[in-house]
Design a protein around this motif. Structure first.
Motif, short mmCIF file in Angstrom:
data_model
loop_
_atom_site.label_atom_id
_atom_site.label_comp_id
_atom_site.label_asym_id
_atom_site.label_seq_id
_atom_site.Cartn_x
_atom_site.Cartn_y
_atom_site.Cartn_z
N ALA A 46 0.83 -1.20 0.00
CA ALA A 46 0.00 0.00 0.00
C ALA A 46 0.86 1.25 0.00
N ARG A 47 0.25 2.33 -0.46
CA ARG A 47 0.85 3.64 -0.33
C ARG A 47 0.03 4.37 0.72
N VAL A 48 0.71 4.79 1.81
CA VAL A 48 0.03 5.41 2.94
C VAL A 48 0.39 6.89 3.00
N ALA A 49 -0.63 7.72 3.01
CA ALA A 49 -0.44 9.17 3.22
C ALA A 49 -0.29 9.39 4.72
N ILE A 50 0.82 10.00 5.12
CA ILE A 50 1.16 10.10 6.53
C ILE A 50 0.51 11.33 7.17
N ASP A 51 -0.21 11.10 8.26
CA ASP A 51 -0.87 12.21 8.98
C ASP A 51 0.17 13.23 9.44
N GLY A 52 -0.16 14.49 9.27
CA GLY A 52 0.69 15.56 9.77
C GLY A 52 1.90 15.86 8.92
N ALA A 53 2.04 15.15 7.79
CA ALA A 53 3.20 15.36 6.91
C ALA A 53 2.71 15.45 5.47
N PRO A 54 2.16 16.60 5.11
CA PRO A 54 1.58 16.76 3.77
C PRO A 54 2.58 16.39 2.68
N GLY A 55 2.13 15.59 1.72
CA GLY A 55 2.98 15.22 0.59
C GLY A 55 3.86 14.01 0.84
N VAL A 56 3.86 13.47 2.06
CA VAL A 56 4.69 12.29 2.35
C VAL A 56 3.84 11.03 2.25
N TYR A 57 4.29 10.11 1.41
CA TYR A 57 3.64 8.81 1.25
C TYR A 57 4.69 7.74 1.47
N LEU A 58 4.34 6.72 2.24
CA LEU A 58 5.24 5.58 2.42
C LEU A 58 4.66 4.38 1.70
N THR A 59 5.51 3.70 0.93
CA THR A 59 5.12 2.43 0.33
C THR A 59 5.47 1.35 1.33
N THR A 60 4.47 0.54 1.70
CA THR A 60 4.60 -0.32 2.86
C THR A 60 3.70 -1.52 2.70
N ASN A 61 3.62 -2.35 3.74
CA ASN A 61 2.68 -3.46 3.77
C ASN A 61 1.63 -3.18 4.83
N ILE A 62 0.40 -3.64 4.56
CA ILE A 62 -0.66 -3.59 5.57
C ILE A 62 -0.71 -4.99 6.19
N VAL A 63 -0.55 -5.05 7.50
CA VAL A 63 -0.48 -6.33 8.20
C VAL A 63 -1.59 -6.42 9.24
N GLY A 64 -1.82 -7.64 9.71
CA GLY A 64 -2.77 -7.83 10.81
C GLY A 64 -4.21 -8.00 10.40
N CYS A 65 -4.48 -8.11 9.11
CA CYS A 65 -5.85 -8.37 8.66
C CYS A 65 -5.80 -9.09 7.33
N ALA A 66 -6.93 -9.66 6.94
CA ALA A 66 -7.01 -10.34 5.65
C ALA A 66 -6.91 -9.31 4.52
N VAL A 67 -6.36 -9.75 3.38
CA VAL A 67 -6.14 -8.81 2.28
C VAL A 67 -7.44 -8.21 1.77
N ASP A 68 -8.56 -8.96 1.90
CA ASP A 68 -9.83 -8.42 1.39
C ASP A 68 -10.49 -7.45 2.36
N GLN A 69 -9.84 -7.20 3.49
CA GLN A 69 -10.35 -6.20 4.44
C GLN A 69 -9.71 -4.84 4.24
N VAL A 70 -8.82 -4.74 3.27
CA VAL A 70 -8.09 -3.49 3.04
C VAL A 70 -8.78 -2.71 1.94
N ASP A 71 -8.90 -1.40 2.15
CA ASP A 71 -9.50 -0.56 1.12
C ASP A 71 -8.87 0.84 1.14
#
Ligand SMILES: [Zn+2]
Length: 134
Positions: free
Chosen positions: A85-110
């Protein structure tokens, strides 16, 4: 769970970012003159060219901006599927981290899901992964 990853090479510019998890902190480089966040970290502000840049801790939360599900088993020990996923970081406009979403099934991500950093330690490196909030 800790599948093999290609780890970043730590240097003077990025060490704070990859080791912030030791203190439970997501840290981003920030220009102290114009307040722009600079990621990936660089010793000079890309906006105003100031060299007065320092790491600052941010809240460690964010929003999924976009994502994809990987089904390819790139390595025998790799558990699939998983979310990139690409996550827009709170409090840091314009910063996106490419990362993994963990701790849930893949079909629970949106797109639009709220997430929080969850560090995965591998040696000296604390990888900033994210998990859904709530
Ligand atoms: Zn600046």
């Amino acid at each position: 769970m800790a599948a093999p990853r290609t780890l970043p090479r730590l240097d003077a510019d990025n060490r704070f970012f990859w080791t912030g998890g030791a203190e439970g902190q997501l840290r981003l480089m920030r220009c102290q003159d114009c307040k722009t966040f600079i990621h990936p970290p660089r010793p000079v502000c890309r906006k105003c060219l100031s060299e007065h840049v320092l790491p600052e801790a941010v809240a460690g939360t964010g929003v999924i901006d976009t994502y994809t599900v990987n089904y390819q088993k790139w390595h025998p020990a790799l558990e699939v599927p998983f979310v990139i996923a690409r996550v827009a970081i709170d409090g840091a406009p314009g910063v996106y981290l490419t990362t993994n979403i963990v701790g849930c099934a893949v079909d629970q991500v949106d797109v639009g899901d709220r997430v929080r950093v969850k560090f995965e330690q591998q040696g000296d490196v604390y990888l900033p992964l994210f998990e859904k909030i709530g």
